[in-house]
Design an enzyme around this catalytic site. Structure first.
Site, mmCIF file in Angstrom:
data_model
loop_
_atom_site.group_PDB
_atom_site.id
_atom_site.type_symbol
_atom_site.label_atom_id
_atom_site.label_comp_id
_atom_site.label_asym_id
_atom_site.label_seq_id
_atom_site.Cartn_x
_atom_site.Cartn_y
_atom_site.Cartn_z
ATOM 1 N N ASP A 8 0.770 -1.253 0.150
ATOM 2 C CA ASP A 8 -0.117 -0.040 0.170
ATOM 3 C C ASP A 8 0.931 1.470 0.073
ATOM 4 O O ASP A 8 2.024 1.037 -0.106
ATOM 5 C CB ASP A 8 -1.055 -0.091 0.981
ATOM 6 C CG ASP A 8 -0.374 0.162 2.523
ATOM 7 O OD1 ASP A 8 0.971 0.355 2.589
ATOM 8 O OD2 ASP A 8 -1.255 0.186 3.516
ATOM 9 N N CYS A 65 2.904 -3.320 4.367
ATOM 10 C CA CYS A 65 2.342 -2.071 4.681
ATOM 11 C C CYS A 65 2.935 -1.344 5.569
ATOM 12 O O CYS A 65 4.015 -1.600 5.691
ATOM 13 C CB CYS A 65 0.727 -2.552 4.953
ATOM 14 S SG CYS A 65 0.484 -3.493 6.388
ATOM 15 N N THR A 67 2.819 -1.602 8.818
ATOM 16 C CA THR A 67 3.134 -2.504 10.060
ATOM 17 C C THR A 67 3.258 -3.757 9.434
ATOM 18 O O THR A 67 3.638 -4.716 10.193
ATOM 19 C CB THR A 67 2.028 -2.655 11.181
ATOM 20 O OG1 THR A 67 0.906 -3.000 10.287
ATOM 21 C CG2 THR A 67 2.065 -1.107 11.815
ATOM 22 N N HIS A 98 9.351 -24.782 8.777
ATOM 23 C CA HIS A 98 7.923 -25.250 9.766
ATOM 24 C C HIS A 98 6.833 -25.035 9.254
ATOM 25 O O HIS A 98 5.730 -25.782 9.399
ATOM 26 C CB HIS A 98 8.039 -24.786 11.026
ATOM 27 C CG HIS A 98 9.194 -25.088 11.972
ATOM 28 N ND1 HIS A 98 9.524 -24.930 13.407
ATOM 29 C CD2 HIS A 98 10.439 -25.783 11.557
ATOM 30 C CE1 HIS A 98 10.641 -25.382 13.711
ATOM 31 N NE2 HIS A 98 11.288 -25.913 12.535
ATOM 32 N N HIS A 133 6.029 -31.423 10.808
ATOM 33 C CA HIS A 133 5.551 -30.107 10.221
ATOM 34 C C HIS A 133 4.428 -30.114 9.079
ATOM 35 O O HIS A 133 3.431 -29.272 9.061
ATOM 36 C CB HIS A 133 6.762 -29.006 9.729
ATOM 37 C CG HIS A 133 7.622 -28.944 10.977
ATOM 38 N ND1 HIS A 133 7.620 -28.291 12.111
ATOM 39 C CD2 HIS A 133 8.991 -29.444 11.010
ATOM 40 C CE1 HIS A 133 8.488 -28.351 12.660
ATOM 41 N NE2 HIS A 133 9.413 -28.910 12.086
HETATM 42 C C1 RB5 Z 1 -2.102 2.834 6.518
HETATM 43 O O1 RB5 Z 1 -2.056 3.961 7.142
HETATM 44 C C2 RB5 Z 1 -1.879 1.695 7.483
HETATM 45 O O2 RB5 Z 1 -3.032 1.425 8.388
HETATM 46 C C3 RB5 Z 1 -1.555 0.215 6.874
HETATM 47 O O3 RB5 Z 1 -0.263 0.446 6.133
HETATM 48 C C4 RB5 Z 1 -0.882 -0.860 7.647
HETATM 49 O O4 RB5 Z 1 -0.186 -0.529 8.542
HETATM 50 C C5 RB5 Z 1 -2.160 -1.486 8.459
HETATM 51 O O5 RB5 Z 1 -1.932 -2.598 8.933
#
Ligand code: RB5
Length: 150
Positions: A8, A65, A67, A98, A133
């Site tokens: 993203d 993304c 996180t 695994h 596994h």
């Molecule tokens: C986008 O702002 C952010 O929410 C997305 O990149 C991600 O971190 C969501 O899990």
């Protein structure tokens, strides 16, 4: 290896870094992520990468993304995906050995580019150990298919 990569808006910079890294290391990269900084929705790219991997066009997938959490949750909703969110290479190795993970997810806001390179290198190199596994992965896939182990 032919690899699908998707991201993203939070992952554009890290994606570009990894595309260069992968190409320099002889991989073929299919970029299905956004190349814009405009806000967009990470499930779109989870689906695109999953389709490339599940169709067999690409051997592995990479998702980024902010996180790595939203995009990995999204990918794991798709039948056949085993997506591992990794922030260091030991987890990436074990996700292959695994869990036979077919997609790795990372957070552009939580790890740096060198850590991401190490995670990707490990994820593309390590194989599945099978044996006990495989029995566990079979159970994951039964949950994926039936929503229950019963
Ligand atoms: C986008 O702002 C952010 O929410 C997305 O990149 C991600 O971190 C969501 O899990």
């Amino acid at each position: 290896m032919k690899v699908a990569i998707g991201n993203d808006h939070g992952g554009v910079e890290l994606k570009n870094h990894l595309v260069d890294y992968l190409k320099k290391n002889g991989h073929e990269v299919v970029n299905v992520g956004t190349d814009e900084n405009a806000s967009t929705d990470y499930p779109i790219y989870a689906e695109r990468v999953a389709k490339k991997v599940l169709s067999g066009e690409c051997e592995r997938g990479i998702l980024i993304c902010g996180t790595g959490i939203g995009i990995s949750i999204s990918a794991n909703k798709i039948h056949g995906v085993r997506c591992a969110l990794c922030s260091e290479p030991v987890s990436a190795a074990l996700a292959r050995q695994h869990n036979d993970a077919n997609i790795v997810a990372m957070g552009a806001r939580t790890i740096g580019p060198v850590m991401a390179e190490e995670i990707v290198k490990t994820f593309l190199t390590e194989g599945f150990d099978g044996g006990r596994h495989a029995l566990r992965v079979d159970k994951i896939m039964k949950l994926d298919r039936d929503g229950t182990l019963e």
